[in-house]
Scaffold this motif. Structure first.
Motif, mmCIF file in Angstrom:
data_model
loop_
_atom_site.group_PDB
_atom_site.id
_atom_site.type_symbol
_atom_site.label_atom_id
_atom_site.label_comp_id
_atom_site.label_asym_id
_atom_site.label_seq_id
_atom_site.Cartn_x
_atom_site.Cartn_y
_atom_site.Cartn_z
ATOM 1 N N ARG A 104 0.832 -1.207 0.000
ATOM 2 C CA ARG A 104 0.000 0.000 0.000
ATOM 3 C C ARG A 104 0.866 1.257 0.000
ATOM 4 O O ARG A 104 0.589 2.222 -0.729
ATOM 5 C CB ARG A 104 -0.910 -0.024 1.232
ATOM 6 N N ALA A 105 1.926 1.258 0.802
ATOM 7 C CA ALA A 105 2.830 2.421 0.858
ATOM 8 C C ALA A 105 3.528 2.624 -0.487
ATOM 9 O O ALA A 105 3.705 3.773 -0.929
ATOM 10 C CB ALA A 105 3.861 2.223 1.963
ATOM 11 N N ASP A 106 3.893 1.536 -1.146
ATOM 12 C CA ASP A 106 4.525 1.664 -2.467
ATOM 13 C C ASP A 106 3.556 2.279 -3.473
ATOM 14 O O ASP A 106 3.939 3.156 -4.264
ATOM 15 C CB ASP A 106 5.005 0.295 -2.962
ATOM 16 N N ARG A 107 2.290 1.820 -3.436
ATOM 17 C CA ARG A 107 1.293 2.395 -4.350
ATOM 18 C C ARG A 107 1.080 3.877 -4.065
ATOM 19 O O ARG A 107 0.991 4.697 -4.981
ATOM 20 C CB ARG A 107 -0.038 1.641 -4.223
ATOM 21 N N MET A 113 4.133 10.698 -6.377
ATOM 22 C CA MET A 113 5.064 11.192 -7.405
ATOM 23 C C MET A 113 4.303 11.672 -8.631
ATOM 24 O O MET A 113 4.646 12.704 -9.226
ATOM 25 C CB MET A 113 6.076 10.095 -7.779
ATOM 26 N N GLN A 114 3.233 10.949 -9.014
ATOM 27 C CA GLN A 114 2.417 11.386 -10.142
ATOM 28 C C GLN A 114 1.731 12.716 -9.830
ATOM 29 O O GLN A 114 1.695 13.621 -10.679
ATOM 30 C CB GLN A 114 1.365 10.333 -10.480
ATOM 31 N N ALA A 115 1.212 12.850 -8.618
ATOM 32 C CA ALA A 115 0.548 14.097 -8.235
ATOM 33 C C ALA A 115 1.541 15.253 -8.207
ATOM 34 O O ALA A 115 1.212 16.377 -8.619
ATOM 35 C CB ALA A 115 -0.112 13.933 -6.860
ATOM 36 N N ALA A 120 3.484 20.203 -10.699
ATOM 37 C CA ALA A 120 4.543 21.009 -11.322
ATOM 38 C C ALA A 120 4.114 21.460 -12.712
ATOM 39 O O ALA A 120 4.332 22.622 -13.101
ATOM 40 C CB ALA A 120 5.835 20.200 -11.385
ATOM 41 N N ALA A 121 3.481 20.564 -13.479
ATOM 42 C CA ALA A 121 3.010 20.931 -14.811
ATOM 43 C C ALA A 121 1.910 21.994 -14.722
ATOM 44 O O ALA A 121 1.891 22.952 -15.506
ATOM 45 C CB ALA A 121 2.495 19.697 -15.548
#
Length: 170
Positions: A104-107, A113-115, A120-121
Motif C-alpha cells: 500500500r505504501a509503495d502504491r 510522485m504522479q501528483a 509542477a506541470a
C-alpha cells in the motif's frame, strides 16, 4: 587351598565387580589385608572358599518427588511449546499485515510522485497563463498594434484555458 595376594583392582577384575565392591567384600568377609611396598592394600583370598556370586542389579525405585518434578517439567515444556506455536502464528499474521501495508505504501508513493509531477506541470501552465493575462492587461505587445493583437491574444488565451481544462480532467 591356594591363597593369593591381590590388590582391590585385581580382585575386582577377577570377580567382575567394581573396585569399591571388592573392597567392601574384603571388609565384610574379614579377609586378611596387608600393605605392599608401593603402599597399595593387598588382600589374601582363597578362591576355593570364597564362593562369591555378585547380586543381579536391581532397578532403583523412583523417588516420588523426582517423578512429580518430571511431570511438572513435562507440563511446562508442553505449555512452552504451545506458547511458541501461538507466537509463531501471531508473527505470521503480523508479517502478512506488514507486507500488505508495504505494498500500500509503495502504491501511495507512486501516486504521490504522479501528483507532484501533475502539480509542477499545472504550476508551469498557470505561470504561462498569468504572463499572457498580464500582457493583455497592459494592452501592448512588443512592436505591435493594440486592438488587433489584443483580440488574437484573447482567442489564444481562451484556447489555452480550454486546453488546460481538458488536461486537468485527464
Amino acid at each position: 587351598m591356594c591363597v593369593e595376594l591381590l590388590t582391590y583392582a585385581d580382585l575386582s577384575a577377577r570377580l567382575d565387580i567394581s573396585r569399591e565392591a571388592a573392597r567392601s567384600l574384603a571388609r565384610r568377609r574379614r579377609l586378611p589385608r596387608s600393605r605392599s611396598e608401593d603402599g597399595k592394600a593387598l588382600v589374601s583370598v582363597d578362591f576355593s572358599e570364597l564362593r562369591y556370586t555378585p547380586c543381579p542389579l536391581r532397578a532403583r525405585r523412583a523417588d516420588p518427588i523426582d517423578a512429580s518434578l518430571a511431570k511438572i517439567e513435562a507440563v511446562k515444556i508442553e505449555a512452552f511449546k504451545a506458547e511458541v506455536a501461538r507466537l509463531k502464528a501471531v508473527a505470521a499474521g503480523n508479517r502478512t499485515d506488514f507486507e500488505r501495508e508495504r505494498e500500500r505504501a509503495d502504491r501511495l508513493a507512486v501516486e504521490l510522485m504522479q501528483a507532484a509531477a501533475e502539480t509542477a506541470a499545472a504550476n508551469a501552465w498557470a505561470a504561462r497563463l498569468q504572463d499572457e493575462v498580464a500582457l493583455l492587461r497592459t494592452g501592448r505587445q512588443a512592436g505591435g498594434a493594440i486592438a488587433g493583437h489584443a483580440a488574437r491574444r484573447l482567442g489564444h488565451l481562451a484556447a489555452a484555458i480550454v486546453e488546460a481544462d481538458r488536461a486537468a480532467r485527464r
